[in-house]
Motif scaffolding. Structure first.
Motif, PDB file in Angstrom:
ATOM      1  N   TYR A  24      -5.283 -11.565 -58.752  1.00  0.00           N
ATOM      2  CA  TYR A  24      -6.218 -11.353 -57.645  1.00  0.00           C
ATOM      3  C   TYR A  24      -6.570  -9.879 -57.568  1.00  0.00           C
ATOM      4  N   GLU A  25      -7.740  -9.601 -56.994  1.00  0.00           N
ATOM      5  CA  GLU A  25      -8.172  -8.222 -56.793  1.00  0.00           C
ATOM      6  C   GLU A  25      -8.151  -7.930 -55.298  1.00  0.00           C
ATOM      7  N   ALA A  26      -7.579  -6.788 -54.931  1.00  0.00           N
ATOM      8  CA  ALA A  26      -7.534  -6.398 -53.523  1.00  0.00           C
ATOM      9  C   ALA A  26      -7.918  -4.927 -53.400  1.00  0.00           C
ATOM     10  N   GLY A  27      -8.564  -4.589 -52.299  1.00  0.00           N
ATOM     11  CA  GLY A  27      -8.842  -3.194 -52.003  1.00  0.00           C
ATOM     12  C   GLY A  27      -7.605  -2.580 -51.367  1.00  0.00           C
ATOM     13  N   ILE A  28      -7.503  -1.266 -51.359  1.00  0.00           N
ATOM     14  CA  ILE A  28      -6.358  -0.591 -50.734  1.00  0.00           C
ATOM     15  C   ILE A  28      -6.881   0.349 -49.662  1.00  0.00           C
ATOM     16  N   ASN A  44       2.203   5.532 -59.604  1.00  0.00           N
ATOM     17  CA  ASN A  44       3.246   4.809 -60.324  1.00  0.00           C
ATOM     18  C   ASN A  44       3.497   3.472 -59.625  1.00  0.00           C
ATOM     19  N   LEU A  45       3.418   2.381 -60.369  1.00  0.00           N
ATOM     20  CA  LEU A  45       3.601   1.034 -59.815  1.00  0.00           C
ATOM     21  C   LEU A  45       4.948   0.428 -60.173  1.00  0.00           C
ATOM     22  N   LYS A  46       5.836   1.203 -60.777  1.00  0.00           N
ATOM     23  CA  LYS A  46       7.026   0.639 -61.412  1.00  0.00           C
ATOM     24  C   LYS A  46       7.824  -0.333 -60.542  1.00  0.00           C
ATOM     25  N   ASP A  47       8.283   0.055 -59.379  1.00  0.00           N
ATOM     26  CA  ASP A  47       9.130  -0.835 -58.573  1.00  0.00           C
ATOM     27  C   ASP A  47       8.411  -1.328 -57.323  1.00  0.00           C
ATOM     28  N   SER A  48       7.101  -1.490 -57.409  1.00  0.00           N
ATOM     29  CA  SER A  48       6.342  -1.893 -56.227  1.00  0.00           C
ATOM     30  C   SER A  48       6.212  -3.410 -56.133  1.00  0.00           C
ATOM     31  N   GLU A  56      -1.168  -9.943 -42.610  1.00  0.00           N
ATOM     32  CA  GLU A  56      -1.698  -8.799 -43.359  1.00  0.00           C
ATOM     33  C   GLU A  56      -0.906  -8.631 -44.650  1.00  0.00           C
ATOM     34  N   LEU A  57      -1.621  -8.269 -45.706  1.00  0.00           N
ATOM     35  CA  LEU A  57      -1.008  -8.055 -47.012  1.00  0.00           C
ATOM     36  C   LEU A  57      -0.822  -6.553 -47.204  1.00  0.00           C
ATOM     37  N   SER A  58       0.378  -6.145 -47.638  1.00  0.00           N
ATOM     38  CA  SER A  58       0.606  -4.718 -47.873  1.00  0.00           C
ATOM     39  C   SER A  58       1.425  -4.519 -49.139  1.00  0.00           C
ATOM     40  N   VAL A  59       1.297  -3.336 -49.707  1.00  0.00           N
ATOM     41  CA  VAL A  59       2.030  -3.005 -50.926  1.00  0.00           C
ATOM     42  C   VAL A  59       3.110  -1.979 -50.569  1.00  0.00           C
ATOM     43  N   LEU A  60       4.333  -2.229 -51.044  1.00  0.00           N
ATOM     44  CA  LEU A  60       5.475  -1.351 -50.780  1.00  0.00           C
ATOM     45  C   LEU A  60       5.978  -0.774 -52.095  1.00  0.00           C
ATOM     46  N   ARG A  81       1.142   0.649 -47.788  1.00  0.00           N
ATOM     47  CA  ARG A  81      -0.321   0.679 -47.739  1.00  0.00           C
ATOM     48  C   ARG A  81      -0.870  -0.720 -47.562  1.00  0.00           C
ATOM     49  N   ARG A  82      -1.844  -0.854 -46.662  1.00  0.00           N
ATOM     50  CA  ARG A  82      -2.432  -2.158 -46.381  1.00  0.00           C
ATOM     51  C   ARG A  82      -3.406  -2.535 -47.494  1.00  0.00           C
ATOM     52  N   LEU A  83      -3.368  -3.789 -47.890  1.00  0.00           N
ATOM     53  CA  LEU A  83      -4.295  -4.295 -48.898  1.00  0.00           C
ATOM     54  C   LEU A  83      -5.400  -5.080 -48.207  1.00  0.00           C
ATOM     55  N   LEU A  84      -6.596  -5.007 -48.747  1.00  0.00           N
ATOM     56  CA  LEU A  84      -7.752  -5.631 -48.125  1.00  0.00           C
ATOM     57  C   LEU A  84      -8.184  -6.850 -48.943  1.00  0.00           C
ATOM     58  N   MET A  85      -8.005  -8.023 -48.341  1.00  0.00           N
ATOM     59  CA  MET A  85      -8.430  -9.282 -48.943  1.00  0.00           C
ATOM     60  C   MET A  85      -8.931 -10.178 -47.825  1.00  0.00           C
ATOM     61  N   HIS A  86      -9.614 -11.246 -48.195  1.00  0.00           N
ATOM     62  CA  HIS A  86     -10.060 -12.198 -47.186  1.00  0.00           C
ATOM     63  C   HIS A  86      -8.857 -12.905 -46.579  1.00  0.00           C
ATOM     64  N   LYS A  87      -8.918 -13.162 -45.291  1.00  0.00           N
ATOM     65  CA  LYS A  87      -7.831 -13.799 -44.555  1.00  0.00           C
ATOM     66  C   LYS A  87      -7.410 -15.123 -45.212  1.00  0.00           C
ATOM     67  N   ARG A  88      -8.410 -15.889 -45.655  1.00  0.00           N
ATOM     68  CA  ARG A  88      -8.135 -17.195 -46.269  1.00  0.00           C
ATOM     69  C   ARG A  88      -7.304 -17.019 -47.542  1.00  0.00           C
ATOM     70  N   GLU A  89      -7.662 -16.018 -48.359  1.00  0.00           N
ATOM     71  CA  GLU A  89      -6.905 -15.748 -49.595  1.00  0.00           C
ATOM     72  C   GLU A  89      -5.479 -15.310 -49.273  1.00  0.00           C
ATOM     73  N   ILE A  90      -5.335 -14.456 -48.275  1.00  0.00           N
ATOM     74  CA  ILE A  90      -4.006 -13.970 -47.885  1.00  0.00           C
ATOM     75  C   ILE A  90      -3.133 -15.135 -47.441  1.00  0.00           C
ATOM     76  N   MET A  91      -3.689 -16.035 -46.639  1.00  0.00           N
ATOM     77  CA  MET A  91      -2.902 -17.171 -46.141  1.00  0.00           C
ATOM     78  C   MET A  91      -2.522 -18.118 -47.286  1.00  0.00           C
ATOM     79  N   ARG A  92      -3.417 -18.288 -48.266  1.00  0.00           N
ATOM     80  CA  ARG A  92      -3.105 -19.143 -49.421  1.00  0.00           C
ATOM     81  C   ARG A  92      -1.972 -18.520 -50.242  1.00  0.00           C
ATOM     82  N   LEU A  93      -2.033 -17.203 -50.461  1.00  0.00           N
ATOM     83  CA  LEU A  93      -0.966 -16.509 -51.188  1.00  0.00           C
ATOM     84  C   LEU A  93       0.357 -16.597 -50.430  1.00  0.00           C
ATOM     85  N   PHE A  94       0.292 -16.431 -49.107  1.00  0.00           N
ATOM     86  CA  PHE A  94       1.487 -16.488 -48.270  1.00  0.00           C
ATOM     87  C   PHE A  94       2.162 -17.855 -48.405  1.00  0.00           C
TER      88      PHE A  94
END
Length: 153
Positions: A24-28, A44-48, A56-60, A81-94
């Motif tokens: 999936y593609e998400a804005g940050i 660096n994305l190593k342990d994220s 809400e979707l966020s990256v740690l 950091r908060r990720l920007l995706m459509h609510k419907r996509e976030i709920m499906r991923l959740f």
């Protein structure tokens, strides 16, 4: 045509540790100095990993080095950091993450035109024997390619 895509950082460890099922593609949501730092390739994305909380979707754990000329405007390099995706996509991923034991793993950071995007993968963890099998398959393919190359001379 489409907008230019410029890859800044990849999480190669993700492909080693997980089976990536979907991407999936998400804005940050970023501060200005963070964008400048990403433009210089200091990410660096190593342990994220990604988390869904309160819809809400966020990256740690994503590390963006402080911008040298940023002084007081620099933010904490490892902040959530908060990720920007459509609510419907976030709920499906959740729903998928909650039920099936999947994880959301950042795969790469890139620019699509002027915007910073994060590619996240719906991933299932690999066991040690899966990792060995993948390595063996890769080595066998490399060996076959080498033999074919020497034969075709």
């Amino acid at each position: 045509m489409g907008e230019a895509v410029k890859t800044i950082a990849k999480n190669s460890k993700a492909y080693h540790d997980y089976f990536i099922e979907e991407k999936y593609e998400a804005g940050i949501e970023l501060a200005g100095t963070e964008v400048k730092s990403i433009r210089l390739g200091n990410v660096n994305l190593k342990d994220s990993f990604c988390l869904v909380k309160d819809g809400e979707l966020s990256v740690l754990g994503m590390h963006i080095s402080p911008y040298e000329k940023g002084n007081i405007f620099n933010k904490d390099p490892r902040r959530t950091r908060r990720l920007l995706m459509h609510k419907r996509e976030i709920m499906r991923l959740f729903a998928r993450v909650k039920q099936d034991g999947y994880s959301l793993i950042p795969l790469s950071v890139y620019f699509r035109g002027p915007r910073v995007k994060l590619e996240i993968g719906l991933a299932k963890g690999k066991k040690l024997y899966d990792k060995r099998e993948t390595a063996a398959r890769r080595d066998a393919k490399r060996e076959m390619d080498r033999v074919m190359k020497t034969r075709n001379r």
